[in-house]
Design an enzyme around this catalytic site. Structure first.
Site, short mmCIF file in Angstrom:
data_model
loop_
_atom_site.label_atom_id
_atom_site.label_comp_id
_atom_site.label_asym_id
_atom_site.label_seq_id
_atom_site.Cartn_x
_atom_site.Cartn_y
_atom_site.Cartn_z
N PHE A 281 0.82 -1.13 -0.04
CA PHE A 281 -0.01 -0.03 -0.02
C PHE A 281 1.09 1.42 0.13
O PHE A 281 1.90 1.18 0.75
CB PHE A 281 -0.86 -0.05 1.16
CG PHE A 281 -1.93 0.99 1.25
CD1 PHE A 281 -3.11 0.90 0.29
CD2 PHE A 281 -1.91 2.12 1.94
CE1 PHE A 281 -4.07 1.97 0.27
CE2 PHE A 281 -2.78 3.18 1.82
CZ PHE A 281 -4.01 3.06 1.04
N ASP B 260 1.13 -5.03 8.26
CA ASP B 260 -0.01 -4.27 8.40
C ASP B 260 -1.27 -4.96 8.06
O ASP B 260 -1.20 -5.79 7.03
CB ASP B 260 0.29 -3.26 6.77
CG ASP B 260 -0.89 -2.50 6.47
OD1 ASP B 260 -2.22 -2.67 7.01
OD2 ASP B 260 -0.80 -1.36 5.76
N TYR C 191 -11.75 1.19 10.29
CA TYR C 191 -12.86 1.68 9.63
C TYR C 191 -13.38 0.61 8.62
O TYR C 191 -14.26 1.07 7.75
CB TYR C 191 -12.75 3.03 9.18
CG TYR C 191 -11.47 3.26 8.56
CD1 TYR C 191 -11.14 2.89 7.09
CD2 TYR C 191 -10.23 3.90 9.20
CE1 TYR C 191 -10.20 3.03 6.46
CE2 TYR C 191 -9.21 4.01 8.49
CZ TYR C 191 -9.01 3.78 7.05
OH TYR C 191 -7.88 4.20 6.58
N LYS C 192 -12.76 -0.60 8.34
CA LYS C 192 -12.90 -1.27 7.48
C LYS C 192 -13.99 -2.52 7.71
O LYS C 192 -15.18 -2.00 8.03
CB LYS C 192 -11.74 -1.84 6.58
CG LYS C 192 -10.91 -0.87 5.92
CD LYS C 192 -9.54 -1.57 5.32
CE LYS C 192 -8.47 -0.67 4.85
NZ LYS C 192 -9.09 0.45 3.79
N ARG D 45 -12.57 -3.76 -7.22
CA ARG D 45 -12.69 -4.54 -6.15
C ARG D 45 -14.00 -4.74 -5.61
O ARG D 45 -14.75 -3.71 -5.54
CB ARG D 45 -11.78 -3.84 -5.00
CG ARG D 45 -10.60 -3.75 -5.22
CD ARG D 45 -9.63 -3.54 -4.05
NE ARG D 45 -9.99 -2.44 -3.17
CZ ARG D 45 -9.68 -1.97 -1.98
NH1 ARG D 45 -8.55 -2.52 -1.46
NH2 ARG D 45 -10.38 -1.14 -1.48
#
Length: 398
Positions: free
Chosen positions: A130, A199, A224-225, A373
């Site tokens: 990322f 991560d 928050y996912k 996605r």
């Protein structure tokens, strides 16, 4: 050939042990939304979070005022961290703390890890990691005069050795959803004398993580996912207890001091994981984390993982039947054990098509250069919902 009929979707929904949890979320009121398949970027809000925020504003903040710091708030980073560690990270108490953003937590972990290997001068990360991870690796290397070794394949052994201080990797690839062997990589890096910073942004809350069992050193992740804690909700930082005494994080704020309110002349770190704190905890944001972790505890990470696997199989079956003939390819692992909580489809015109899909109520996201996605958040996503979305993609791409 796999049955991709509406009847099969309804059968899968009827057999879903987690179906009832969808009622625990704030309903989607936009009639134009066909399906929300972006929970791997931003989870939906919990009804309990809204209620808890009202309670906090009315009572803890409104009535108790500053007294709530001593009564409740000061302990939240560690209290929620311990519960998160128990429910989702395979981490014993006293090793996980909720604080800051993922980027800040990663900076703290990376700087702290490098300092534990002062005789080594290389940081390893992969070219597909990322952006934040790659940017911070380059930044820390520039600050400290270290060298970055770039991993082009999955062969960590090829780029690690006696000069490796720290390896920074994502447990689940944010584009393909491929799962990295956390325990295996950790063991390999340790054999070569290095440390690993993991991560967990795309794995926490959707598949079991066993940090303690793997002997992990450091880990960070967002909430928050799949934890549904809300936009900008605070992240978390895990530091294995064996590193606590020597761990020195670079942002030495007052909340991480041994005597928070002593107003000492010089910084003395707090014992244990609390030294990882810097500034005042974001209490409002922590409410979402607390409620998200509580819901996950009730659902059970094992059941959540099982549904994520089933949803992934369903997307693959629909893609093979409907979308591959239209020029799509599957960019995620087909093996259940190697696939995280989303499925990425590739298409030459993915960027334009993604905009069209969102405009037509199929809320997905695009990842360059050609990835669409399909996010599969097990507590909010249903099989019929996925089928509607895939049918709309077939219609719009045909």
């Amino acid at each position: 050939m796999t049955d991709v009929s509406l009847e099969e979707a309804r059968r899968l929904d009827a057999a879903d042990e987690l179906a009832g949890f969808r009622d625990r979320f704030v309903p989607i009121t936009d009639p134009g939304v066909v399906a929300y398949l972006d929970g791997n970027s931003l989870g939906r809000p919990l009804r309990a979070t809204a209620e808890r925020l009202r309670e906090l504003v009315d009572h803890e903040w409104g009535a108790r005022l500053i007294r709530s710091w001593d009564e409740r708030w000061l302990a939240l980073p560690e209290r929620i961290g311990d519960e998160l560690g128990r429910v989702a990270l395979g981490a014993a108490a006293g090793q996980t703390i909720v604080a800051d953003s993922t980027s800040v937590c990663l900076y703290k972990a990376l700087r702290g890890a490098v300092a534990l290997r002062p005789d080594r001068d290389e940081i390893v990360t992969d070219t597909a990691n990322f952006p934040t991870d790659r940017f911070l690796v380059e930044s820390v290397a520039a600050e400290l005069g270290l060298t970055v070794r770039w991993l082009e394949t999955e062969d960590v052994a090829a780029v690690t050795g006696p000069r490796t201080a720290v390896v920074v990797l994502s447990h689940v690839d944010y584009r393909s959803a491929a799962i990295t062997d956390l325990a295996g990589v950790t063991r390999l890096v340790h054999e070569r004398g290095g440390l690993v910073v993991w991560d967990l942004c795309h794995s926490v809350g959707v598949l079991p993580v066993e940090l303690d069992a793997a002997g992990a050193d450091f880990a960070v992740g967002c909430t928050y996912k799949f934890l549904n804690a809300g936009p900008g909700a605070p992240a978390f930082l895990y530091v294995n207890a064996r590193h606590h005494e020597a761990f020195g994080q670079p942002i030495t704020g007052w909340m991480g001091a041994a005597d928070t309110f002593g107003m000492a002349e010089h910084y003395v770190p707090a014992p244990g994981i609390r030294r990882a704190l810097s500034g005042t905890p974001p209490v409002l944001g922590m409410v979402g984390v607390q409620e998200g972790v509580a819901l996950l505890a009730e659902a059970g990470i094992t059941r959540v993982r099982a549904k994520a696997v089933a949803l992934g199989r369903w997307v693959l079956a629909l893609a093979d039947a409907w979308l591959v003939p239209l020029g799509f390819t599957v960019a995620s692992p087909r093996e259940d054990a190697r696939r995280g909580g989303h499925v990425t489809l590739r298409h030459l015109d993915a960027e334009r098509l993604s905009r069209v899909l969102i405009e037509n109520g199929v809320l997905i996201d695009f990842r360059r250069p050609d990835g669409i996605r399909i996010g599969l958040s097990p507590l909010t996503t249903g099989f019929a919902e996925v089928r509607r979305a895939m049918d709309r993609i077939r219609e719009l791409a045909g």
